[in-house]
Write a protein that holds these residues in place. Sequence first.
Motif, PDB file in Angstrom:
ATOM      1  N   PHE A  13       0.819  -1.214   0.000  1.00 61.75           N
ATOM      2  CA  PHE A  13       0.000   0.000   0.000  1.00 61.75           C
ATOM      3  C   PHE A  13       0.855   1.267   0.000  1.00 61.75           C
ATOM      4  N   ASP A  14       2.074   1.157   0.566  1.00 60.55           N
ATOM      5  CA  ASP A  14       2.964   2.324   0.564  1.00 60.55           C
ATOM      6  C   ASP A  14       3.531   2.595  -0.826  1.00 60.55           C
ATOM      7  N   HIS A  15       3.390   1.635  -1.733  1.00 60.96           N
ATOM      8  CA  HIS A  15       4.020   1.775  -3.044  1.00 60.96           C
ATOM      9  C   HIS A  15       3.020   1.821  -4.191  1.00 60.96           C
ATOM     10  N   LEU A  16       1.737   1.757  -3.852  1.00 58.00           N
ATOM     11  CA  LEU A  16       0.725   1.866  -4.904  1.00 58.00           C
ATOM     12  C   LEU A  16       0.400   3.351  -5.094  1.00 58.00           C
ATOM     13  N   PRO A  17       0.016   3.737  -6.322  1.00 51.78           N
ATOM     14  CA  PRO A  17      -0.234   5.164  -6.559  1.00 51.78           C
ATOM     15  C   PRO A  17      -1.469   5.668  -5.805  1.00 51.78           C
ATOM     16  N   GLY A  18      -1.607   6.999  -5.696  1.00 49.08           N
ATOM     17  CA  GLY A  18      -2.761   7.625  -5.043  1.00 49.08           C
ATOM     18  C   GLY A  18      -4.049   7.309  -5.785  1.00 49.08           C
ATOM     19  N   ARG A  19      -5.163   7.737  -5.214  1.00 51.05           N
ATOM     20  CA  ARG A  19      -6.429   7.249  -5.755  1.00 51.05           C
ATOM     21  C   ARG A  19      -7.326   8.326  -6.331  1.00 51.05           C
ATOM     22  N   ARG A  20      -6.796   9.545  -6.595  1.00 51.03           N
ATOM     23  CA  ARG A  20      -7.667  10.577  -7.154  1.00 51.03           C
ATOM     24  C   ARG A  20      -8.111  10.166  -8.546  1.00 51.03           C
ATOM     25  N   ARG A  21      -9.396  10.317  -8.836  1.00 50.88           N
ATOM     26  CA  ARG A  21      -9.895   9.926 -10.149  1.00 50.88           C
ATOM     27  C   ARG A  21     -11.243  10.579 -10.398  1.00 50.88           C
ATOM     28  N   ALA A  22     -11.481  10.965 -11.636  1.00 52.88           N
ATOM     29  CA  ALA A  22     -12.790  11.539 -11.975  1.00 52.88           C
ATOM     30  C   ALA A  22     -13.784  10.397 -12.202  1.00 52.88           C
ATOM     31  N   ASN A  23     -15.047  10.725 -12.237  1.00 51.59           N
ATOM     32  CA  ASN A  23     -16.110   9.764 -12.565  1.00 51.59           C
ATOM     33  C   ASN A  23     -16.140   8.526 -11.692  1.00 51.59           C
ATOM     34  N   ARG A  24     -15.978   8.737 -10.427  1.00 53.77           N
ATOM     35  CA  ARG A  24     -16.082   7.592  -9.523  1.00 53.77           C
ATOM     36  C   ARG A  24     -17.530   7.257  -9.238  1.00 53.77           C
ATOM     37  N   PRO A  78     -20.456   6.324  -6.561  1.00 54.25           N
ATOM     38  CA  PRO A  78     -20.634   6.890  -5.204  1.00 54.25           C
ATOM     39  C   PRO A  78     -20.283   5.927  -4.069  1.00 54.25           C
ATOM     40  N   THR A  79     -20.038   4.664  -4.392  1.00 56.26           N
ATOM     41  CA  THR A  79     -19.633   3.721  -3.344  1.00 56.26           C
ATOM     42  C   THR A  79     -18.249   3.178  -3.672  1.00 56.26           C
ATOM     43  N   ALA A  80     -17.473   2.881  -2.646  1.00 55.10           N
ATOM     44  CA  ALA A  80     -16.131   2.346  -2.896  1.00 55.10           C
ATOM     45  C   ALA A  80     -15.742   1.375  -1.788  1.00 55.10           C
ATOM     46  N   PHE A  81     -14.868   0.470  -2.142  1.00 51.86           N
ATOM     47  CA  PHE A  81     -14.257  -0.410  -1.145  1.00 51.86           C
ATOM     48  C   PHE A  81     -12.950   0.195  -0.685  1.00 51.86           C
ATOM     49  N   LEU A  82     -12.584  -0.135   0.539  1.00 53.71           N
ATOM     50  CA  LEU A  82     -11.307   0.359   1.051  1.00 53.71           C
ATOM     51  C   LEU A  82     -10.712  -0.724   1.970  1.00 53.71           C
ATOM     52  N   THR A  83      -9.622  -1.307   1.543  1.00 55.67           N
ATOM     53  CA  THR A  83      -9.008  -2.358   2.359  1.00 55.67           C
ATOM     54  C   THR A  83      -8.296  -1.751   3.562  1.00 55.67           C
ATOM     55  N   VAL A 106      -2.521  -8.422   8.757  1.00 55.45           N
ATOM     56  CA  VAL A 106      -1.819  -7.134   8.802  1.00 55.45           C
ATOM     57  C   VAL A 106      -2.844  -6.011   8.703  1.00 55.45           C
ATOM     58  N   SER A 107      -2.705  -4.997   9.580  1.00 64.08           N
ATOM     59  CA  SER A 107      -3.600  -3.837   9.514  1.00 64.08           C
ATOM     60  C   SER A 107      -2.841  -2.655   8.924  1.00 64.08           C
ATOM     61  N   ARG A 108      -3.493  -1.896   8.071  1.00 57.45           N
ATOM     62  CA  ARG A 108      -2.867  -0.662   7.558  1.00 57.45           C
ATOM     63  C   ARG A 108      -2.943   0.427   8.623  1.00 57.45           C
ATOM     64  N   SER A 109      -2.097   1.419   8.500  1.00 56.19           N
ATOM     65  CA  SER A 109      -2.128   2.481   9.508  1.00 56.19           C
ATOM     66  C   SER A 109      -3.366   3.355   9.283  1.00 56.19           C
ATOM     67  N   ALA A 110      -3.903   3.855  10.386  1.00 53.96           N
ATOM     68  CA  ALA A 110      -5.128   4.655  10.321  1.00 53.96           C
ATOM     69  C   ALA A 110      -4.924   5.889   9.437  1.00 53.96           C
ATOM     70  N   ASP A 111      -3.749   6.508   9.532  1.00 47.24           N
ATOM     71  CA  ASP A 111      -3.456   7.701   8.726  1.00 47.24           C
ATOM     72  C   ASP A 111      -3.646   7.460   7.243  1.00 47.24           C
ATOM     73  N   TYR A 156      -9.194  -5.471  13.161  1.00 49.84           N
ATOM     74  CA  TYR A 156      -8.327  -4.347  12.791  1.00 49.84           C
ATOM     75  C   TYR A 156      -7.616  -3.788  14.027  1.00 49.84           C
ATOM     76  N   HIS A 157      -6.305  -3.580  13.891  1.00 53.40           N
ATOM     77  CA  HIS A 157      -5.549  -2.980  15.001  1.00 53.40           C
ATOM     78  C   HIS A 157      -4.370  -2.206  14.407  1.00 53.40           C
ATOM     79  N   GLY A 158      -4.710  -1.118  13.726  1.00 54.14           N
ATOM     80  CA  GLY A 158      -3.672  -0.363  13.021  1.00 54.14           C
ATOM     81  C   GLY A 158      -3.100   0.768  13.861  1.00 54.14           C
ATOM     82  N   ALA A 159      -1.917   1.227  13.431  1.00 56.95           N
ATOM     83  CA  ALA A 159      -1.287   2.348  14.136  1.00 56.95           C
ATOM     84  C   ALA A 159      -2.115   3.607  13.923  1.00 56.95           C
ATOM     85  N   GLY A 160      -2.472   4.267  15.014  1.00 57.51           N
ATOM     86  CA  GLY A 160      -3.231   5.510  14.940  1.00 57.51           C
ATOM     87  C   GLY A 160      -2.412   6.665  15.483  1.00 57.51           C
TER      88      GLY A 160
END
Length: 441
Positions: A136-147, A149-154, A176-181, A208-212
Amino acid sequence: MSDPKKLFIKTYGCQMNVYDSERIAETLGGSGYTQVESADDADMILLNTCHIREKAAEKVYSELGRFRPLKEARPDLRIGVAGCVAQAEGEEIIRRQPMVDLVVGPQSYHRLPDMERRLAKGERAIDTDFPEEDKFDHLPGRRRANRAPTAFLTVQEGCDKFCAFCVVPYTRGAEVSRSADRILEEARMLAADGVREVTLLGQNVNAYHGAGADGEWDLARLIWALSEINGLERIRFTTSHPNDMNEALIEAHRDCAKLMPYLHLPVQSGSDKVLKAMNRKHTAADYIGLISRIRAARPDLLLSGDFIVGFPGETEADFEDTLSLIREVGYGQSYSFKYSTRPGTPAAERAQVDEATKTDRLHRLQALLSEQQTDAQEAMVGREVGVLFEKVGREPGQLIGKSDHLHAVSAPAHESLIGQIGRVHITAALSNSLSGVLTTG
Ligand code: 5AD
Ligand code: SF4
């Protein structure tokens, strides 16, 4: 500039694969690929696969067979297998289907641009590592047009529970939990692009028990933080394990207005003997007690579950215990399966229930569950529900969306309401959806 190359992705299995496919498309976007809807003139075909049951895994090979004529006609076409079959079978895939160029496991998607460069040189690329670095630290950001209204978020991936039937700990790895930030940052981007509802994903999402910002956060804490994001109106999460349903999460179902009244909480079986053999680490009574605590906190919660019939050692009496648990609990939605032997899992080594018995039990189970589902739908008639409109319906002038309880709802409404939440008075329950009329714009 050269024309964008065309990428066709076919996704099987769970919602996490749907999420992953989106991230894969975004990553390969950086390598000059645009996603297309048809395999016919694609430059790369990727199957994002599921290994959870035998049928799911076998589908991959038959699908690959169907692509062979395309590859023969256009040897430049690249064919890849991603996801859980890739992780579980690795090079075996290429042995069975030599036309496959790329095999990539779920923890290596951030390496796809490198792998793609190897493919461009005519090499094969196989990566089924569990890398040190976090993809997740190496995948590109997620800004995109025409989304939508619902999305998944791992938010969490993998599993340490080792239920005796399940391949997930082997295909998705340790929990593994992703960080809250990072999650909050991703959610803000989604909201800025018009997303109104996020479904937080994890194979064990309520663990879930991510760094907050101030130490480790549990899922309830994360949900509360997400609920402060402007524009984000609805939060859901899936899939949960009964033993990780803590008090804070139950309270969030009572107190957090953005957390929707829907909970997918698989029990798998209603027999204590089978639950023990499955290594579920709780009894039927534990589960029933938990459900009544959750319902006390949120009385209108719609409950969904997963069930397995014909687990090794399951007798008729065990199966009837499952039916009585279902009668006692009451499910508005459910997913049920015949036990499928998965090589490498503990239950695969045990004496198996015969196929005819499994089929018979599945039919009886599904008859009961489908009755309950119909009852839950019919109970909505006459009520007013919130509906997030997602798209135009088949009939002119109709929009389709999901209710707070995740029922599909259609109502006459103007297209400009797509992406908005309307109040709908439900007038009819159809076979798999509800219909109604708007009470407010
Ligand atoms: N056989 C049948 N169903 C399975 N599931 C997981 N593994 C198996 C298997 N080997 C079901 C469980 C789980 C859902 C995602 O798939 O019910 O909750
Ligand atoms: Fe299938 Fe499990 Fe992999 Fe999802 S995580 S794709 S359900 S094997």
